[in-house]
Design a protein around this motif. Structure first.
Motif, PDB file in Angstrom:
ATOM      1  N   CYS A   1      39.453  43.269  44.902  1.00 56.60           N
ATOM      2  CA  CYS A   1      40.320  42.398  44.106  1.00 56.60           C
ATOM      3  C   CYS A   1      40.752  41.180  44.913  1.00 56.60           C
ATOM      4  CB  CYS A   1      41.540  43.172  43.616  1.00 56.60           C
ATOM      5  SG  CYS A   1      41.206  44.329  42.267  1.00 56.60           S
ATOM      6  N   ARG A   2      41.127  41.395  46.153  1.00 56.48           N
ATOM      7  CA  ARG A   2      41.583  40.270  46.977  1.00 56.48           C
ATOM      8  C   ARG A   2      40.457  39.282  47.263  1.00 56.48           C
ATOM      9  NH1 ARG A   2      44.528  44.332  49.931  1.00 56.48           N
ATOM     10  NH2 ARG A   2      42.947  44.248  51.576  1.00 56.48           N
ATOM     11  N   ALA A   3      39.212  39.759  47.197  1.00 56.61           N
ATOM     12  CA  ALA A   3      38.057  38.876  47.420  1.00 56.61           C
ATOM     13  C   ALA A   3      37.556  38.241  46.124  1.00 56.61           C
ATOM     14  CB  ALA A   3      36.926  39.662  48.078  1.00 56.61           C
ATOM     15  N   GLY A   4      38.268  38.444  45.024  1.00 58.17           N
ATOM     16  CA  GLY A   4      37.863  37.851  43.750  1.00 58.17           C
ATOM     17  C   GLY A   4      36.845  38.666  42.985  1.00 58.17           C
ATOM     18  N   ARG A   5      36.662  39.928  43.375  1.00 57.46           N
ATOM     19  CA  ARG A   5      35.693  40.796  42.689  1.00 57.46           C
ATOM     20  C   ARG A   5      36.422  41.918  41.946  1.00 57.46           C
ATOM     21  NH1 ARG A   5      32.833  43.461  46.384  1.00 57.46           N
ATOM     22  NH2 ARG A   5      33.968  42.701  48.207  1.00 57.46           N
ATOM     23  N   HIS A   6      37.461  41.538  41.225  1.00 60.39           N
ATOM     24  CA  HIS A   6      38.246  42.544  40.512  1.00 60.39           C
ATOM     25  C   HIS A   6      37.438  43.261  39.444  1.00 60.39           C
ATOM     26  CE1 HIS A   6      38.557  39.043  37.832  1.00 60.39           C
ATOM     27  NE2 HIS A   6      38.721  39.923  36.866  1.00 60.39           N
ATOM     28  N   HIS A   7      36.356  42.617  38.986  1.00 57.07           N
ATOM     29  CA  HIS A   7      35.552  43.225  37.918  1.00 57.07           C
ATOM     30  C   HIS A   7      34.767  44.448  38.392  1.00 57.07           C
ATOM     31  CE1 HIS A   7      32.785  40.576  39.999  1.00 57.07           C
ATOM     32  NE2 HIS A   7      31.751  41.070  39.342  1.00 57.07           N
ATOM     33  N   VAL A   8      34.705  44.641  39.707  1.00 56.15           N
ATOM     34  CA  VAL A   8      34.063  45.847  40.242  1.00 56.15           C
ATOM     35  C   VAL A   8      35.055  46.682  41.051  1.00 56.15           C
ATOM     36  CG1 VAL A   8      31.681  45.020  40.187  1.00 56.15           C
ATOM     37  CG2 VAL A   8      33.122  44.479  42.174  1.00 56.15           C
ATOM     38  N   CYS A   9      36.336  46.463  40.842  1.00 64.05           N
ATOM     39  CA  CYS A   9      37.367  47.285  41.474  1.00 64.05           C
ATOM     40  C   CYS A   9      37.147  48.748  41.087  1.00 64.05           C
ATOM     41  CB  CYS A   9      38.750  46.828  41.000  1.00 64.05           C
ATOM     42  SG  CYS A   9      40.108  47.925  41.426  1.00 64.05           S
ATOM     43  N   ALA A  10      37.211  49.634  42.067  1.00 67.57           N
ATOM     44  CA  ALA A  10      36.963  51.053  41.797  1.00 67.57           C
ATOM     45  C   ALA A  10      38.015  51.645  40.860  1.00 67.57           C
ATOM     46  CB  ALA A  10      36.938  51.830  43.111  1.00 67.57           C
ATOM     47  N   GLU A  11      39.214  51.060  40.850  1.00 70.69           N
ATOM     48  CA  GLU A  11      40.299  51.582  40.022  1.00 70.69           C
ATOM     49  C   GLU A  11      40.548  50.723  38.786  1.00 70.69           C
ATOM     50  OE1 GLU A  11      41.564  54.474  40.781  1.00 70.69           O
ATOM     51  OE2 GLU A  11      40.298  54.535  42.571  1.00 70.69           O
ATOM     52  N   ARG A  12      39.575  49.892  38.441  1.00 65.77           N
ATOM     53  CA  ARG A  12      39.792  48.954  37.341  1.00 65.77           C
ATOM     54  C   ARG A  12      39.942  49.667  36.001  1.00 65.77           C
ATOM     55  NH1 ARG A  12      34.382  49.105  38.248  1.00 65.77           N
ATOM     56  NH2 ARG A  12      33.019  49.382  36.426  1.00 65.77           N
TER      57      ARG A  12
ATOM     58  N   ARG B   1      51.043  31.052  21.926  1.00 69.84           N
ATOM     59  CA  ARG B   1      49.765  30.445  22.296  1.00 69.84           C
ATOM     60  C   ARG B   1      48.604  31.331  21.865  1.00 69.84           C
ATOM     61  NH1 ARG B   1      49.358  27.314  27.880  1.00 69.84           N
ATOM     62  NH2 ARG B   1      47.796  26.303  26.556  1.00 69.84           N
ATOM     63  N   ARG B   2      47.532  30.666  21.410  1.00 64.24           N
ATOM     64  CA  ARG B   2      46.296  31.405  21.130  1.00 64.24           C
ATOM     65  C   ARG B   2      45.574  31.634  22.445  1.00 64.24           C
ATOM     66  NH1 ARG B   2      43.508  28.854  16.687  1.00 64.24           N
ATOM     67  NH2 ARG B   2      44.395  30.472  15.354  1.00 64.24           N
ATOM     68  N   VAL B   3      45.169  32.880  22.669  1.00 65.27           N
ATOM     69  CA  VAL B   3      44.603  33.270  23.954  1.00 65.27           C
ATOM     70  C   VAL B   3      43.440  34.229  23.749  1.00 65.27           C
ATOM     71  CG1 VAL B   3      46.792  33.013  25.201  1.00 65.27           C
ATOM     72  CG2 VAL B   3      46.204  35.229  24.178  1.00 65.27           C
ATOM     73  N   THR B   4      42.682  34.393  24.807  1.00 61.66           N
ATOM     74  CA  THR B   4      41.797  35.534  24.962  1.00 61.66           C
ATOM     75  C   THR B   4      42.085  36.088  26.354  1.00 61.66           C
ATOM     76  OG1 THR B   4      39.517  36.346  24.772  1.00 61.66           O
ATOM     77  CG2 THR B   4      39.828  34.232  25.890  1.00 61.66           C
ATOM     78  N   GLY B   5      41.365  37.131  26.749  1.00 64.54           N
ATOM     79  CA  GLY B   5      41.681  37.723  28.041  1.00 64.54           C
ATOM     80  C   GLY B   5      40.489  38.402  28.677  1.00 64.54           C
ATOM     81  N   ASP B   6      40.612  38.645  29.966  1.00 65.05           N
ATOM     82  CA  ASP B   6      39.577  39.302  30.748  1.00 65.05           C
ATOM     83  C   ASP B   6      39.556  40.792  30.413  1.00 65.05           C
ATOM     84  OD1 ASP B   6      37.771  40.112  32.697  1.00 65.05           O
ATOM     85  OD2 ASP B   6      38.701  38.912  34.278  1.00 65.05           O
ATOM     86  N   THR B   7      38.376  41.313  30.124  1.00 67.99           N
ATOM     87  CA  THR B   7      38.207  42.747  29.880  1.00 67.99           C
ATOM     88  C   THR B   7      38.445  43.556  31.150  1.00 67.99           C
ATOM     89  OG1 THR B   7      36.597  42.333  28.135  1.00 67.99           O
ATOM     90  CG2 THR B   7      36.517  44.500  29.187  1.00 67.99           C
ATOM     91  N   MET B   8      38.040  43.003  32.279  1.00 70.01           N
ATOM     92  CA  MET B   8      38.063  43.723  33.552  1.00 70.01           C
ATOM     93  C   MET B   8      39.416  43.521  34.234  1.00 70.01           C
ATOM     94  SD  MET B   8      35.140  45.010  33.341  1.00 70.01           S
ATOM     95  CE  MET B   8      33.367  44.954  33.490  1.00 70.01           C
ATOM     96  N   ILE B   9      40.148  44.600  34.424  1.00 75.96           N
ATOM     97  CA  ILE B   9      41.510  44.521  34.945  1.00 75.96           C
ATOM     98  C   ILE B   9      41.591  45.361  36.216  1.00 75.96           C
ATOM     99  CG2 ILE B   9      43.946  44.916  34.412  1.00 75.96           C
ATOM    100  CD1 ILE B   9      43.041  44.763  31.391  1.00 75.96           C
ATOM    101  N   GLY B  10      41.508  44.686  37.364  1.00 72.83           N
ATOM    102  CA  GLY B  10      41.513  45.373  38.645  1.00 72.83           C
ATOM    103  C   GLY B  10      42.907  45.785  39.077  1.00 72.83           C
ATOM    104  N   CYS B  11      42.963  46.552  40.148  1.00 75.56           N
ATOM    105  CA  CYS B  11      44.250  47.017  40.671  1.00 75.56           C
ATOM    106  C   CYS B  11      45.055  45.887  41.284  1.00 75.56           C
ATOM    107  CB  CYS B  11      44.041  48.139  41.679  1.00 75.56           C
ATOM    108  SG  CYS B  11      43.343  47.584  43.273  1.00 75.56           S
ATOM    109  N   GLY B  12      44.353  44.838  41.754  1.00 73.83           N
ATOM    110  CA  GLY B  12      45.023  43.695  42.337  1.00 73.83           C
ATOM    111  C   GLY B  12      45.330  43.821  43.815  1.00 73.83           C
ATOM    112  N   HIS B  13      45.064  44.986  44.410  1.00 76.25           N
ATOM    113  CA  HIS B  13      45.467  45.218  45.785  1.00 76.25           C
ATOM    114  C   HIS B  13      44.307  45.533  46.732  1.00 76.25           C
ATOM    115  CE1 HIS B  13      49.440  45.295  44.080  1.00 76.25           C
ATOM    116  NE2 HIS B  13      49.135  46.336  43.335  1.00 76.25           N
ATOM    117  N   CYS B  14      43.199  46.016  46.217  1.00 73.35           N
ATOM    118  CA  CYS B  14      42.110  46.463  47.081  1.00 73.35           C
ATOM    119  C   CYS B  14      41.339  45.262  47.641  1.00 73.35           C
ATOM    120  CB  CYS B  14      41.161  47.385  46.314  1.00 73.35           C
ATOM    121  SG  CYS B  14      40.216  46.560  45.023  1.00 73.35           S
ATOM    122  N   ASP B  15      40.437  45.532  48.578  1.00 72.68           N
ATOM    123  CA  ASP B  15      39.653  44.468  49.195  1.00 72.68           C
ATOM    124  C   ASP B  15      38.818  43.720  48.155  1.00 72.68           C
ATOM    125  OD1 ASP B  15      40.675  45.121  51.662  1.00 72.68           O
ATOM    126  OD2 ASP B  15      38.915  46.270  52.311  1.00 72.68           O
TER     127      ASP B  15
END
Length: 335
Positions: free
Chosen positions: A100-111, A84-98
């Motif tokens: 990321c869980r609130a949908g703000r993975h782009h400002v995850c401190a460990e991103r 499949r042809r794809v693109t992707g999100d530049t911002m890759i959060g940890c997936g576990h912090c508050d």
């Protein structure tokens, strides 16, 4: 495989490196197009703030605007992604912090930020490995060029949405680079009255050829009420100018970054009851950008000055732009 490597300030070279292998939860993508943007230039020159805070370090493999075809998938990844042809999100959060869980993975401190912060090599290479959860499938109507412009489009769309301008209302965009022009396109598609501010008449030529007749310099800008202002420039004086121009009770959006600090009088923000919004990353704007490109309501292809090979990127980062009217340079890593 071949990849662009930044080895220090003003030093870049194409190297043969080990190709990526898809780990658990990852895919490998054969890169068809990658964009070169101002962040890549700042990483090349050494001006990027992450290089000074320790979030990024040399050697560094840049490239965060990209599109390509999934060629392999690691354990736990849906095999339906293959081919499949794809693109992707530049911002890759940890997936576990508050955040990321609130949908703000782009400002995850460990991103991680693909090709920007340390952690994941970028897409100015023949192949790139990314987490499958960051992927966005591209419709069959979208070619690699459009795919390579999704990430800046997502940023521009977020800026337009944050401005809160309704159809028929007046939006002023400061800056006529890639993000400024894309923001103008998205705002026009949403039936806003779009105005652009550029440095000089020569800089406004492309905007006018794209159908934006209301494109101004500082000396010709009319004294109109601006229902929203987007600062997509890198001029340190324009954030304060945006505050001067915006209508009381409305919104300013800051998406451009200057190389030196900008000063804004917060008293004026309060006294004008203005909302100031900062935009970091395209994450929430990616689906909307894909949809607008796919249905033709926004066509960003006239912004592309040229498509070059990896061997030409170092010169471009140093300021040697190929001929072409658009502000955006795309790279075909297989050239």
């Amino acid at each position: 495989m071949r990849a662009l490597v930044l080895t220090g300030p003003h030093r870049a070279e194409v190297r043969d490196v080990e190709p990526p292998v898809a780990g658990p939860g990852q895919v490998v993508v054969d890169v068809e197009r990658a964009g070169v943007c101002g962040t890549d230039v700042e990483l090349f020159t050494g001006e990027m703030s992450y290089l000074h805070t320790g979030a990024a370090s040399y050697p560094l493999r840049p490239g965060h605007e990209w599109a390509g075809v999934v060629s392999s998938a690691g354990a736990g990844v849906d095999p339906g992604w293959l081919g499949r042809r794809v693109t992707g999100d530049t911002m890759i959060g940890c997936g576990h912090c508050d955040r990321c869980r609130a949908g703000r993975h782009h400002v995850c401190a460990e991103r991680h930020e693909l090709g920007i912060r340390d952690g994941l090599p970028g897409a100015l290479a023949e192949r790139v490995a990314v987490p499958a959860v960051t992927l966005h499938a591209l419709p069959s109507t979208m070619d690699a060029t459009l795919g390579g412009l999704v990430e800046p489009g997502g940023n521009a769309l977020r800026a337009v949405e944050a401005a809160g301008v309704a159809p028929g209302e007046r939006l002023l965009i400061l800056g006529t680079g890639t993000i400024g022009l894309l923001a103008a396109m998205f705002a026009r598609a949403r039936r806003a009255e779009v105005h652009l501010l550029g440095r000089d008449e020569a800089q406004l030529d492309l905007a006018r050829r794209l159908g934006f007749s209301t494109a101004w310099t500082a000396s010709s800008l009319p004294a109109l009420p601006w229902d929203g202002v987007v600062d997509a420039s890198n001029a340190p004086a324009l954030p304060a100018r945006a505050l001067e121009l915006v209508e009381p009770g409305r919104r300013i959006v800051y998406i451009g970054l200057s190389g030196t600090p900008s000063t804004v009088d917060t008293r004026e923000i309060a006294l004008k009851d203005v909302t100031a919004v900062g935009i970091l990353g395209a994450s929430a704007g990616l689906p909307g950008a894909i949809a607008a490109y796919a249905d033709g309501s926004v066509d960003p292809r006239p912004l592309v000055a040229a498509t070059v090979g990896l061997d030409e990127v170092a010169a471009a980062l140093a300021g040697e732009r190929p001929p072409g009217a658009g502000p955006k340079l795309l790279v075909d890593p297989r050239r």
